[in-house]
Design an enzyme around this catalytic site. Structure first.
Site, PDB file in Angstrom:
ATOM      1  N   SER A  61       0.793  -1.239   0.000  1.00  0.00           N
ATOM      2  CA  SER A  61       0.000   0.000   0.000  1.00  0.00           C
ATOM      3  C   SER A  61       0.820   1.282   0.000  1.00  0.00           C
ATOM      4  O   SER A  61       0.251   2.354  -0.168  1.00  0.00           O
ATOM      5  CB  SER A  61      -0.934   0.018   1.208  1.00  0.00           C
ATOM      6  OG  SER A  61      -1.971  -0.896   1.003  1.00  0.00           O
ATOM      7  N   LYS A  64       0.218   3.421  -2.912  1.00  0.00           N
ATOM      8  CA  LYS A  64      -1.039   4.145  -3.160  1.00  0.00           C
ATOM      9  C   LYS A  64      -0.872   5.664  -3.341  1.00  0.00           C
ATOM     10  O   LYS A  64      -1.460   6.245  -4.252  1.00  0.00           O
ATOM     11  CB  LYS A  64      -2.056   3.832  -2.058  1.00  0.00           C
ATOM     12  CG  LYS A  64      -2.552   2.372  -2.105  1.00  0.00           C
ATOM     13  CD  LYS A  64      -3.384   2.010  -0.882  1.00  0.00           C
ATOM     14  CE  LYS A  64      -3.901   0.573  -0.932  1.00  0.00           C
ATOM     15  NZ  LYS A  64      -4.580   0.179   0.311  1.00  0.00           N
ATOM     16  N   TYR A 189      -3.283  -3.476 -10.345  1.00  0.00           N
ATOM     17  CA  TYR A 189      -3.186  -3.133  -8.920  1.00  0.00           C
ATOM     18  C   TYR A 189      -2.276  -4.125  -8.185  1.00  0.00           C
ATOM     19  O   TYR A 189      -1.421  -3.736  -7.395  1.00  0.00           O
ATOM     20  CB  TYR A 189      -4.598  -3.113  -8.310  1.00  0.00           C
ATOM     21  CG  TYR A 189      -4.615  -2.967  -6.805  1.00  0.00           C
ATOM     22  CD1 TYR A 189      -4.346  -1.742  -6.192  1.00  0.00           C
ATOM     23  CD2 TYR A 189      -4.901  -4.059  -5.985  1.00  0.00           C
ATOM     24  CE1 TYR A 189      -4.353  -1.618  -4.800  1.00  0.00           C
ATOM     25  CE2 TYR A 189      -4.914  -3.947  -4.596  1.00  0.00           C
ATOM     26  CZ  TYR A 189      -4.642  -2.723  -4.017  1.00  0.00           C
ATOM     27  OH  TYR A 189      -4.645  -2.607  -2.644  1.00  0.00           O
ATOM     28  N   TYR A 241      -4.304   4.271   7.813  1.00  0.00           N
ATOM     29  CA  TYR A 241      -5.679   3.753   7.926  1.00  0.00           C
ATOM     30  C   TYR A 241      -6.355   4.241   9.198  1.00  0.00           C
ATOM     31  O   TYR A 241      -6.235   5.405   9.559  1.00  0.00           O
ATOM     32  CB  TYR A 241      -5.688   2.215   7.847  1.00  0.00           C
ATOM     33  CG  TYR A 241      -4.861   1.688   6.727  1.00  0.00           C
ATOM     34  CD1 TYR A 241      -5.223   1.952   5.414  1.00  0.00           C
ATOM     35  CD2 TYR A 241      -3.709   0.956   6.948  1.00  0.00           C
ATOM     36  CE1 TYR A 241      -4.459   1.489   4.357  1.00  0.00           C
ATOM     37  CE2 TYR A 241      -2.939   0.496   5.899  1.00  0.00           C
ATOM     38  CZ  TYR A 241      -3.328   0.777   4.614  1.00  0.00           C
ATOM     39  OH  TYR A 241      -2.568   0.315   3.592  1.00  0.00           O
ATOM     40  N   VAL A 259       1.357  -3.596   3.905  1.00  0.00           N
ATOM     41  CA  VAL A 259       1.400  -4.873   4.630  1.00  0.00           C
ATOM     42  C   VAL A 259       2.673  -5.681   4.355  1.00  0.00           C
ATOM     43  O   VAL A 259       2.912  -6.704   4.987  1.00  0.00           O
ATOM     44  CB  VAL A 259       0.157  -5.770   4.363  1.00  0.00           C
ATOM     45  CG1 VAL A 259      -1.094  -5.168   4.965  1.00  0.00           C
ATOM     46  CG2 VAL A 259      -0.017  -6.056   2.888  1.00  0.00           C
TER      47      VAL A 259
HETATM   48  N1  GLN Z   1      -1.917  -5.498  -1.866  1.00  0.00           N
HETATM   49  C1  GLN Z   1      -2.485  -5.350  -0.562  1.00  0.00           C
HETATM   50  C2  GLN Z   1      -3.993  -5.536  -0.607  1.00  0.00           C
HETATM   51  O1  GLN Z   1      -4.626  -5.065  -1.511  1.00  0.00           O
HETATM   52  C3  GLN Z   1      -2.151  -3.994  -0.024  1.00  0.00           C
HETATM   53  C4  GLN Z   1      -2.752  -3.750   1.352  1.00  0.00           C
HETATM   54  C5  GLN Z   1      -1.856  -2.994   2.275  1.00  0.00           C
HETATM   55  O2  GLN Z   1      -0.653  -2.898   2.119  1.00  0.00           O
HETATM   56  N2  GLN Z   1      -2.448  -2.490   3.326  1.00  0.00           N
HETATM   57  O3  GLN Z   1      -4.567  -6.157   0.246  1.00  0.00           O
END
Ligand code: GLN
Length: 305
Positions: A61, A64, A189, A241, A259
């Site tokens: 993420s 993003k 993605y 988040y 993550v």
């Molecule tokens: N690729 C992961 C997902 O879509 C990214 C989520 C994250 O890093 N919080 O679940």
């Protein structure tokens, strides 16, 4: 400086014990939960590192805010924010709940999965390959690392198991918000999330945001100033988040977590920070990584507030 960083790493390594590596993407299980590394790049390109700073991991993420910048530059903020909101959701990153209960049915912000999938769907390109090339070349420029590539194992692992993200995308398509082909959007993605990086790449991207979008090495503008401001604001309000409020109080540095265990921090006019610690807390943020960010912020007085 490196002594201070080493001390912060040593002091906070123990927190990894209280978390766990992500397992919902099976390939991420392989990470060593006790790894902890940091890199800082300042505006004069001084680089300071400590801990497991050479470990490669997937960006997840943390990608993003970067694709958000590209999408706004592609289509303009009015178009982008007619499809994705600007408010923290207060829900976990992979929550689907508000997509049904809120009208219009657009994701709350571009930092949660539903919002990020929408953003990826708006990246311009002739076809998916062209879009991926544009994404990769933007990440390469921002990180100053020509060798960035996709970790195929992690990409395949998420592609095979990413049904929750697929569900969100279909819901958005059903609502007429997402207009592209769902499989293609998700493929892009998952690839974007599987870009392999080190803390140095994160720190470099962070410092180029700290410089308001101008590459500190070449002096070239990579991100429009206004776009860089929007991206950093989202990092403050939604980057961690449903832990963003507490993090803003304890750390006060615009940051984005993933993550894979990464955190990218950007201290305006000062520095970029990359941290890696794959043991995650229950909100999906790096357990020891947050403590390291807190340590640096306090020691160096970096809170922007
Ligand atoms: N690729 C992961 C997902 O879509 C990214 C989520 C994250 O890093 N919080 O679940």
């Amino acid at each position: 400086m490196e002594k201070i960083l080493q001390q912060i790493i040593d002091d906070n390594k123990k927190y990894a014990e209280y978390g766990n590596v992500a397992t919902y993407i099976p390939e991420l299980r392989k990470a060593n939960k006790n790894d902890l590394g940091i890199c800082i790049v300042d505006m004069n390109n001084n680089i300071y590192e400590a801990g497991n700073c050479d470990k490669k991991f997937t960006i997840q993420s943390v990608s993003k805010p970067i694709t958000l910048a590209l999408a706004i530059m592609d289509s303009g903020k009015d178009k982008i924010f007619s499809k994705v909101g600007m408010e923290p959701s207060g829900d976990p990153f992979n929550s689907i709940m508000k997509l049904e209960t809120s009208k219009p049915s657009i994701p709350y912000n571009p930092m949660i999965n539903a919002g990020a999938i929408m953003i990826t769907s708006m990246i311009k390109g002739k076809n998916n390959e062209d879009k991926l090339n544009r994404i990769m070349s933007f990440f390469k420029k921002l990180s100053g690392n020509e060798n960035l590539s996709i970790n195929e194992e992690v990409y395949m692992s998420e592609k095979l198991t990413g049904d929750r993200n697929r569900a969100m995308a279909y819901l958005l398509k059903g609502e007429g918000v997402l207009t592209e082909n769902v499989d293609e959007v998700l493929d892009l993605y998952f690839k974007q999330c599987s870009i392999e990086i080190t803390v140095r790449d994160l720190a470099r991207m962070g410092v180029n945001l700290a410089s308001h979008g101008v590459d500190i090495l070449t002096g070239k503008r990579l991100i429009d100033e206004e776009v860089s401001k929007i991206v950093k604001t989202f990092m403050v309000t939604c980057g961690m988040y449903d832990a963003s409020g507490e993090y803003a109080i304890n750390v006060g540095i615009p940051s984005k977590s993933g993550v894979g265990g990464g955190i990218m921090g950007t201290v305006p006019n000062k520095m970029g920070i990359g941290v890696y610690g794959p043991s995650l807390d229950e909100k999906g943020n790096s357990m020891a990584g947050i403590k390291v960010m807190q340590g640096i912020s306090q020691q160096m007085n970096l809170s922007i507030f």
